[in-house]
Write a protein that holds these residues in place. Structure first.
Motif, PDB file in Angstrom:
ATOM      1  N   ALA A 746      -9.678 -28.851  10.919  1.00 20.38           N
ATOM      2  CA  ALA A 746      -8.009 -29.077  11.049  1.00 20.38           C
ATOM      3  C   ALA A 746      -6.750 -28.296  10.947  1.00 20.38           C
ATOM      4  CB  ALA A 746      -7.952 -31.164  10.141  1.00 20.38           C
ATOM      5  N   LEU A 747      -7.346 -27.783  10.061  1.00 21.23           N
ATOM      6  CA  LEU A 747      -6.737 -26.564  10.345  1.00 21.23           C
ATOM      7  C   LEU A 747      -6.417 -25.345  11.170  1.00 21.23           C
ATOM      8  CD1 LEU A 747      -4.947 -24.572   8.323  1.00 21.23           C
ATOM      9  CD2 LEU A 747      -6.824 -23.261   6.857  1.00 21.23           C
ATOM     10  N   ASN A 748      -8.012 -24.637  11.273  1.00 21.49           N
ATOM     11  CA  ASN A 748      -7.922 -24.646  13.106  1.00 21.49           C
ATOM     12  C   ASN A 748      -7.303 -24.775  13.768  1.00 21.49           C
ATOM     13  OD1 ASN A 748      -9.085 -21.597  11.949  1.00 21.49           O
ATOM     14  ND2 ASN A 748     -10.741 -23.754  11.262  1.00 21.49           N
ATOM     15  N   GLY A 749      -7.565 -26.511  13.983  1.00 30.84           N
ATOM     16  CA  GLY A 749      -6.726 -27.347  15.209  1.00 30.84           C
ATOM     17  C   GLY A 749      -5.376 -26.936  15.327  1.00 30.84           C
ATOM     18  N   GLU A 750      -4.294 -27.227  14.430  1.00 39.21           N
ATOM     19  CA  GLU A 750      -3.100 -26.971  13.972  1.00 39.21           C
ATOM     20  C   GLU A 750      -3.210 -25.577  14.343  1.00 39.21           C
ATOM     21  OE1 GLU A 750       0.622 -28.696  13.437  1.00 39.21           O
ATOM     22  OE2 GLU A 750      -1.602 -29.454  13.737  1.00 39.21           O
ATOM     23  N   TRP A 751      -3.592 -24.625  13.959  1.00 36.47           N
ATOM     24  CA  TRP A 751      -3.101 -23.656  13.606  1.00 36.47           C
ATOM     25  C   TRP A 751      -3.241 -23.256  15.265  1.00 36.47           C
ATOM     26  CZ3 TRP A 751      -6.004 -19.288  15.885  1.00 36.47           C
ATOM     27  CH2 TRP A 751      -5.769 -18.699  15.839  1.00 36.47           C
ATOM     28  N   ARG A 752      -4.139 -23.783  16.165  1.00 28.19           N
ATOM     29  CA  ARG A 752      -4.206 -23.219  17.570  1.00 28.19           C
ATOM     30  C   ARG A 752      -2.601 -24.075  18.409  1.00 28.19           C
ATOM     31  NH1 ARG A 752      -9.892 -23.104  17.089  1.00 28.19           N
ATOM     32  NH2 ARG A 752     -10.005 -25.820  17.663  1.00 28.19           N
ATOM     33  N   ARG A 753      -3.140 -25.360  18.367  1.00 30.30           N
ATOM     34  CA  ARG A 753      -1.586 -25.927  18.420  1.00 30.30           C
ATOM     35  C   ARG A 753      -0.069 -25.122  17.901  1.00 30.30           C
ATOM     36  NH1 ARG A 753       2.997 -29.593  17.809  1.00 30.30           N
ATOM     37  NH2 ARG A 753       1.774 -29.425  15.020  1.00 30.30           N
ATOM     38  N   ALA A 754      -0.201 -24.840  17.039  1.00 34.81           N
ATOM     39  CA  ALA A 754       1.173 -24.289  16.547  1.00 34.81           C
ATOM     40  C   ALA A 754       1.691 -22.946  17.322  1.00 34.81           C
ATOM     41  CB  ALA A 754       1.127 -24.172  15.018  1.00 34.81           C
ATOM     42  N   THR A 755       0.029 -22.664  17.155  1.00 34.19           N
ATOM     43  CA  THR A 755       0.342 -21.059  18.156  1.00 34.19           C
ATOM     44  C   THR A 755       0.806 -21.111  19.568  1.00 34.19           C
ATOM     45  OG1 THR A 755      -1.067 -19.988  16.534  1.00 34.19           O
ATOM     46  CG2 THR A 755      -0.553 -19.377  18.413  1.00 34.19           C
ATOM     47  N   ARG A 756       0.031 -22.304  19.783  1.00 31.83           N
ATOM     48  CA  ARG A 756       0.804 -22.979  21.658  1.00 31.83           C
ATOM     49  C   ARG A 756       2.013 -23.067  21.584  1.00 31.83           C
ATOM     50  NH1 ARG A 756      -3.237 -25.295  22.368  1.00 31.83           N
ATOM     51  NH2 ARG A 756      -2.007 -27.296  21.818  1.00 31.83           N
ATOM     52  N   VAL A 757       2.943 -23.933  20.953  1.00 34.78           N
ATOM     53  CA  VAL A 757       4.009 -24.640  20.717  1.00 34.78           C
ATOM     54  C   VAL A 757       4.923 -24.067  20.398  1.00 34.78           C
ATOM     55  CG1 VAL A 757       3.058 -26.880  21.799  1.00 34.78           C
ATOM     56  CG2 VAL A 757       3.105 -26.140  19.131  1.00 34.78           C
ATOM     57  N   ARG A 759       5.388 -23.558  17.147  1.00 35.01           N
ATOM     58  CA  ARG A 759       5.934 -24.610  15.940  1.00 35.01           C
ATOM     59  C   ARG A 759       5.140 -24.250  14.283  1.00 35.01           C
ATOM     60  NH1 ARG A 759       8.434 -29.526  17.866  1.00 35.01           N
ATOM     61  NH2 ARG A 759       9.653 -29.209  15.988  1.00 35.01           N
ATOM     62  N   SER A 760       5.697 -24.886  13.177  1.00 35.93           N
ATOM     63  CA  SER A 760       5.432 -24.098  11.821  1.00 35.93           C
ATOM     64  C   SER A 760       4.572 -25.636  11.378  1.00 35.93           C
ATOM     65  CB  SER A 760       6.549 -24.202  11.002  1.00 35.93           C
ATOM     66  OG  SER A 760       7.196 -25.452  10.998  1.00 35.93           O
ATOM     67  N   PHE A 761       3.178 -24.960  10.296  1.00 34.32           N
ATOM     68  CA  PHE A 761       3.315 -26.012   9.875  1.00 34.32           C
ATOM     69  C   PHE A 761       3.073 -24.950   8.247  1.00 34.32           C
ATOM     70  CE2 PHE A 761      -0.712 -23.827  11.725  1.00 34.32           C
ATOM     71  CZ  PHE A 761      -1.235 -23.831  10.028  1.00 34.32           C
ATOM     72  N   SER A 762       2.117 -26.572   7.194  1.00 36.15           N
ATOM     73  CA  SER A 762       2.728 -25.537   5.920  1.00 36.15           C
ATOM     74  C   SER A 762       0.893 -26.771   4.988  1.00 36.15           C
ATOM     75  CB  SER A 762       3.407 -26.853   5.031  1.00 36.15           C
ATOM     76  OG  SER A 762       4.657 -25.749   5.646  1.00 36.15           O
ATOM     77  N   LEU A 763       0.935 -25.820   3.804  1.00 36.71           N
ATOM     78  CA  LEU A 763      -0.610 -25.951   3.161  1.00 36.71           C
ATOM     79  C   LEU A 763      -0.604 -26.663   1.340  1.00 36.71           C
ATOM     80  CD1 LEU A 763      -3.705 -23.514   3.853  1.00 36.71           C
ATOM     81  CD2 LEU A 763      -3.368 -26.101   4.521  1.00 36.71           C
ATOM     82  N   LEU A 764      -0.452 -27.633   0.790  1.00 36.90           N
ATOM     83  CA  LEU A 764      -0.015 -27.310  -0.084  1.00 36.90           C
ATOM     84  C   LEU A 764      -1.776 -27.487  -1.104  1.00 36.90           C
ATOM     85  CD1 LEU A 764       2.213 -30.800  -0.183  1.00 36.90           C
ATOM     86  CD2 LEU A 764       2.379 -27.824  -0.749  1.00 36.90           C
ATOM     87  N   ARG A 799       2.411 -38.391   4.300  1.00 35.53           N
ATOM     88  CA  ARG A 799       3.252 -39.119   5.540  1.00 35.53           C
ATOM     89  C   ARG A 799       1.654 -39.775   6.708  1.00 35.53           C
ATOM     90  NH1 ARG A 799       6.283 -34.232   7.990  1.00 35.53           N
ATOM     91  NH2 ARG A 799       3.984 -33.398   7.283  1.00 35.53           N
ATOM     92  N   ARG A 800       1.441 -40.007   7.261  1.00 42.71           N
ATOM     93  CA  ARG A 800       0.429 -40.197   7.977  1.00 42.71           C
ATOM     94  C   ARG A 800      -0.653 -39.288   8.912  1.00 42.71           C
ATOM     95  NH1 ARG A 800      -0.346 -45.725   9.397  1.00 42.71           N
ATOM     96  NH2 ARG A 800      -1.302 -45.873  11.229  1.00 42.71           N
ATOM     97  N   SER A 801       0.540 -38.260   9.072  1.00 42.64           N
ATOM     98  CA  SER A 801      -0.353 -37.171  10.253  1.00 42.64           C
ATOM     99  C   SER A 801      -0.513 -36.168   9.003  1.00 42.64           C
ATOM    100  CB  SER A 801       1.277 -36.683  10.880  1.00 42.64           C
ATOM    101  OG  SER A 801       1.940 -36.130   9.662  1.00 42.64           O
ATOM    102  N   ASP A 802      -0.466 -36.046   7.745  1.00 41.81           N
ATOM    103  CA  ASP A 802      -1.141 -35.172   6.745  1.00 41.81           C
ATOM    104  C   ASP A 802      -2.525 -35.831   6.793  1.00 41.81           C
ATOM    105  OD1 ASP A 802       1.529 -34.606   7.117  1.00 41.81           O
ATOM    106  OD2 ASP A 802       2.158 -35.402   4.461  1.00 41.81           O
ATOM    107  N   VAL A 803      -2.552 -34.275   6.370  1.00 45.30           N
ATOM    108  CA  VAL A 803      -4.793 -34.470   6.316  1.00 45.30           C
ATOM    109  C   VAL A 803      -5.131 -33.884   4.620  1.00 45.30           C
ATOM    110  CG1 VAL A 803      -7.251 -33.613   6.855  1.00 45.30           C
ATOM    111  CG2 VAL A 803      -5.471 -34.084   7.964  1.00 45.30           C
ATOM    112  N   VAL A 804      -5.637 -34.813   3.983  1.00 49.54           N
ATOM    113  CA  VAL A 804      -5.290 -34.994   2.657  1.00 49.54           C
ATOM    114  C   VAL A 804      -7.092 -34.508   1.966  1.00 49.54           C
ATOM    115  CG1 VAL A 804      -5.564 -35.644   0.204  1.00 49.54           C
ATOM    116  CG2 VAL A 804      -3.728 -36.231   1.405  1.00 49.54           C
ATOM    117  N   PRO A 817       0.713 -31.128   9.153  1.00 49.72           N
ATOM    118  CA  PRO A 817       1.859 -30.036  10.625  1.00 49.72           C
ATOM    119  C   PRO A 817       3.561 -30.989  10.525  1.00 49.72           C
ATOM    120  CG  PRO A 817      -0.393 -32.344  10.235  1.00 49.72           C
ATOM    121  CD  PRO A 817       0.373 -31.537   9.445  1.00 49.72           C
ATOM    122  N   GLU A 818       3.946 -29.788  11.406  1.00 54.32           N
ATOM    123  CA  GLU A 818       5.147 -29.544  12.147  1.00 54.32           C
ATOM    124  C   GLU A 818       6.442 -29.954  10.620  1.00 54.32           C
ATOM    125  OE1 GLU A 818       6.636 -30.075  14.785  1.00 54.32           O
ATOM    126  OE2 GLU A 818       4.608 -29.904  16.373  1.00 54.32           O
TER     127      GLU A 818
END
Length: 900
Positions: A746-757, A759-764, A799-804, A817-818
């Motif tokens: 999921a992290l690699n997929g979100e990184w590719r998406r954020a790089t393409r568009v 946009r930012s995302f964060s990790l806890l 949130r529903r979009s977050d991954v735990v 994400p976002e």
């Protein structure tokens, strides 16, 4: 001043002879005018009447007891008026519509001239009035001479010469050139020779005019015969009758006429009108008196001539009849005096009626009456021949069209296209503005109106239960039914209950293997006697061809339907195994079913046992509001099937006892079928199919839908099993959150998406404080309980979009994400507080140290992002734990120092 003063005085006996002769000429021309109705004859009668009055005035002037100043010269004034009338008669003779303009304009001038001569007060009084008379007579002769030469009228030239001689003699005597002539009886006779020549010339012209009239009639008859004997199939009856009537009126010199033709049976006469007095004949047709006149004329021998329609001397056989009284009143209203009726006779029977009408009375000669009878026979034969030609042409056209229909039907495989083709071809032969083709379904005992046209408009298909109607009667009897008139009486005698009242009806059965399979019928709602046995024969031939074509189309359609069903089942199977995602699979299957079957809406729902609801996962077709709709158990047709697990079918919502219970998706749905999707004994969902047509689902269609539901059930079960296995593979067995492997993907997929568009995302990254103490002091079971509690708190509050995910041991990671750094800090602090305030965790004194890292603010790759979050987490733990730290709170160069 008078003609008598110029010539020798006439004695009384000679004057009486002139008076008698001129009077006889006036009476003769007046009588001939009454017979022939030629306007120039009326002018001649008036002219000779004035000359007779001249003779009378001259005789009275010779008598002492009648001596009066006004009579002195009155004979010349009457002569002048007579010459003016003769001049106008010349104009009217050659131009029928000419008006007596000369008499109207010059008569006042001659009267004034006469008055001045009496008063002797003007220079004009010195000029004899006879000079003007001579000039008018000379002008009359010139008109007759010029027009006679142009129109080749021999008698007109003689009459012109007579008028010129008369005018010359009158001018010579008025100017005194004949004053030296000895006045003897011979001189008086010679002076009247021009008048005798004029009378003789008029008789000659009258004779020639009669010959010319006979010639015109013969030419008219020749033209009439040419028209009636050379009728072509391309022309219409109206055109032929119109040309015939025009020629006939011109030959007989009658201003107006009408020809009414009987087209057979009880149909009304078809009428053609011509002429000025046509309003009377049109009114006679409008009020329905033509059939009465036809019967009367035929009863009286085929010819009736009424010179005076309103004459009281008309036989009582007419006046006693009410219809004739109506004819007479119409004639008075339209100022019609002459009425002639001639029967149009043919070989077999009367084919119609010829009517002639004129505002002037006229008497026909025996020759003209015989001519009228001959014309009636000739026109009658022409009409009969024309009808025979039309019937032959119609029959040839019908056979040609039937042949074309047969070839067209044999090449058509769709039943709907076949029925439309039948209607399109039939309208070339019949009036099919009210037409229907009904097919009988013996299994359901229903009559389906597959094609129905009313007033030229196509009606939608409809079905009804078989009852005691016309269509069912024809199906039972297997014989054609023709109702030409008295529709209500015929249906009542047959014991039938027709749905509509008509005037004419013609229908034949469609027979397959000796049984009634359907009916082809035509209806007329406005007129009786429209259809006959020929129409029955045409429909019978068409029905025989249609029966074979319909059976072929039905068999071809069944084969096509089987092929489509097999293709559909194959496609649905391929869609089912192409993906193991239930939503994608159901959407693809719904679209495939909708594209392959003729239904308006397809819905696939999955049963949610937790909420006791049916979730509509996929829809296709019109009126689809979108997926994820929820239907409670027992609500509508879908909910009832989900509760009972049994199929429900509604063939016609309009006839349903409680349509509100069905609750279709389409507001205008007429047919609905809902099928359970079950695997083994477990209900997985519901298949909902709707159509805007009533009775849209046949038994074979429902069987196909059952098979599709079974295929969907098997595919859905496999998808659920795979989904469960997949869920187990990516879920941590202890905490219920996602595994480390899933997190990295999921992290690699979100990184590719954020790089393409961009946009930012964060990790806890969370690490539990004092967790080792719990394991050591309370044991590993309590430690597992703590981990489960932490996983549940995190999963329920993100949130529903977050991954735990469980990162390892007592470390958890949340992918957001976002989310920028500020938003991540707020969300992370909330999670820290949730953990710190949980009773179970507080009892064990468990808190969390949280580190935050944000892309691209803190790191550019997933590995760097994890390192930054890990370093932030260690800084939080180094500072005492139970706090949240971002990479913004320290310098990267100090990382190793505080890590040590």
């Amino acid at each position: 001043m008078s003609e008598a003063t110029v010539l020798n005085p006439m004695d009384s006996q000679y004057g009486l002879v002139l008076l008698a002769g001129r009077t006889l000429l006036a009476v003769l021309f007046l009588y001939i005018y009454r017979r022939k109705q030629e306007r120039y004859l009326l002018f001649w009668a008036v002219g000779w009447t004035l000359l007779a009055l001249q003779s009378l005035a001259h005789l009275l002037g010779q008598m002492p007891e009648w001596s009066h100043p006004l009579l002195a010269g009155a004979d010349v004034l009457l002569l002048a008026l007579g010459t003016l009338v003769f001049l106008d008669s010349a104009r009217v003779f050659f131009v029928e519509a000419a008006q007596p303009a000369v008499t109207f304009f010059l008569a006042p001038f001659f009267v004034l001239w006469y008055y001045l001569q009496l008063r002797e007060q003007s220079a004009l009084a010195q000029v004899p009035l006879g000079v003007g008379c001579g000039a008018v007579l000379a002008a009359t002769g010139i008109v007759f001479w010029r027009e006679s030469r142009r129109r080749e009228v021999g008698g007109g030239r003689l009459l012109a010469a007579a008028f010129l001689i008369w005018g010359a003699e009158l001018l010579a005597s008025s100017l005194g050139y004949l004053s030296g002539v000895e006045r003897t009886w011979m001189a008086d006779f010679v002076s009247n020779v021009p008048r005798l020549l004029v009378a003789f010339g008029m008789v000659i012209v009258l004779y020639e005019e009669k010959e010319r009239a006979t010639e015109r009639q013969m030419l008219g008859l020749a033209g009439l015969n040419l028209i009636t004997s050379t009728t072509q199939a391309g022309s219409t009856m109206q055109e032929m009758l119109g040309h015939t009537l025009d020629r006939l009126l011109g030959a007989l010199r009658v201003p107006s006429g009408a020809i009414g033709v009987n087209l057979g049976g009880e149909a009304p006469l078809q009428c053609i009108h011509r002429g000025e007095a046509g309003a009377f004949l049109r009114e006679v047709e409008k009020v329905g008196l033509l059939p009465y006149l036809q019967r009367v004329v035929q009863r009286l021998g085929g010819l009736v001539v009424l010179p005076e329609v309103n004459n009281p001397a008309i036989p009582a056989a007419f006046t006693a009849e009410e219809e004739f009284g109506r004819v007479a009143r119409l004639a008075r209203a339209e100022s019609v005096r002459l009425l002639v009726g001639v029967t149009l006779r043919a070989k077999s029977a009367s084919t119609g009626l010829l009517l002639l009408a004129s505002p002037d009375s006229r008497r026909f000669t025996p020759a003209e009456l015989r001519l009228l009878l001959g014309l009636g026979g000739q026109i009658g034969l022409a009409v009969e021949n024309f009808q025979l030609m039309q019937q032959s042409a119609r029959r040839a056209e019908e056979l040609r069209l039937l042949n074309e229909i047969g070839r067209a039907l044999s090449s058509t495989r769709s039943v709907d296209d076949l029925l439309e083709r039948i209607h399109a071809e039939m309208q070339k032969v019949l009036d099919v503005s009210n037409f229907y083709i009904a097919l009988y379904d013996p299994r359901r005992e229903e009559v389906g109106f597959e094609l129905e046209v009313k007033d030229g408009q196509f009606l939608p298909k409809r079905r009804r239960k078989a009852r005691n109607g016309l269509t069912e009667y024809i199906l039972r009897r297997k014989e054609p039914l023709l109702i030409r008139e008295d529709f209500a009486g015929v249906t009542s005698r047959l014991g039938l209950e027709p749905a509509r009242t008509a005037k004419s009806f013609c229908a034949v059965p469609i027979l397959l293997h000796g049984e009634g399979a359907g009916v082809i019928g035509v209806v007329n709602y406005a007129q009786e006697n429209v259809f006959d046995q020929e129409h029955v024969e045409v429909l019978t031939i068409l029905a025989a061809q249609a029966a074979v074509a319909i059976e072929n189309a039905r068999l071809f359609g069944e084969e096509q339907r089987r092929a489509r069903q097999l293709a559909l089942l194959n496609n649905v199977s391929r869609k089912a195994i192409s993906t193991l995602n239930p939503e994608e699979m159901l959407a693809a299957i719904a679209a495939e079913i909708h594209s392959s079957l003729p239904y308006d809406h397809i819905g696939l729902g999955v049963l949610d046992y937790a909420t006791r609801e049916v979730v509509i996962q996929a829809e296709a077709g019109q009126g689809a509001p979108g997926a994820a709709r929820r239907v409670k158990l027992g609500e509508g047709c879908v909910g009832q099937v989900a509760m009972s697990g049994a199929l429900q079918q509604v063939d016609n919502l309009a006839e349903s006892a409680d349509p509100a219970q069905v609750q279709p998706v389409l507001a205008d749905a007429r047919s609905v079928v809902c099928l359970p999707i079950s695997y083994a004994d477990q209900l997985l969902g519901v298949l909902n199919v709707e159509s805007r047509k009533p009775h849209a689902f046949r038994e074979e269609d429902v069987l196909l839908l059952r098979t599709l539901a079974d295929q969907v059930a098997s595919a859905l079960h496999n998808a659920f099993v795979f989904q469960k296995a997949q869920e187990q593979a990516i879920t941590d067995g202890l905490t219920g959150v996602k595994t480390h492997r899933f997190f990295m993907e999921a992290l690699n997929g979100e990184w590719r998406r954020a790089t393409r568009v961009n946009r930012s995302f964060s990790l806890l990254l969370l690490d539990l404080d004092k967790f080792k103490f719990v394991n050591d002091y309370f044991g590993h079971l309590e430690g597992d309980t703590v981990l489960q509690r932490v996983g549940r708190i995190l999963d329920q509050n993100v949130r529903r979009s977050d991954v735990v995910s469980r990162y390892g041991g007592d470390e958890f990671v949340v992918l957001m994400p976002e989310t920028n750094a500020e938003q991540a800090y707020i969300l992370g602090d909330k999670l820290r507080l949730w953990l710190a305030n949980d009773p179970l965790l507080r009892e064990k004194k468990i808190t969390a140290s949280v580190g935050i890292a944000t892309y691209p603010q803190h790191a550019g790759t997933p590995q760097e992002l994890i390192q930054i979050a890990d370093a932030s987490m260690y800084l939080s733990k180094h500072q005492g734990g139970n706090m949240i730290v971002s990479a913004d709170h320290y310098k990267l160069s100090e990382q190793k120092q505080w890590q040590r």
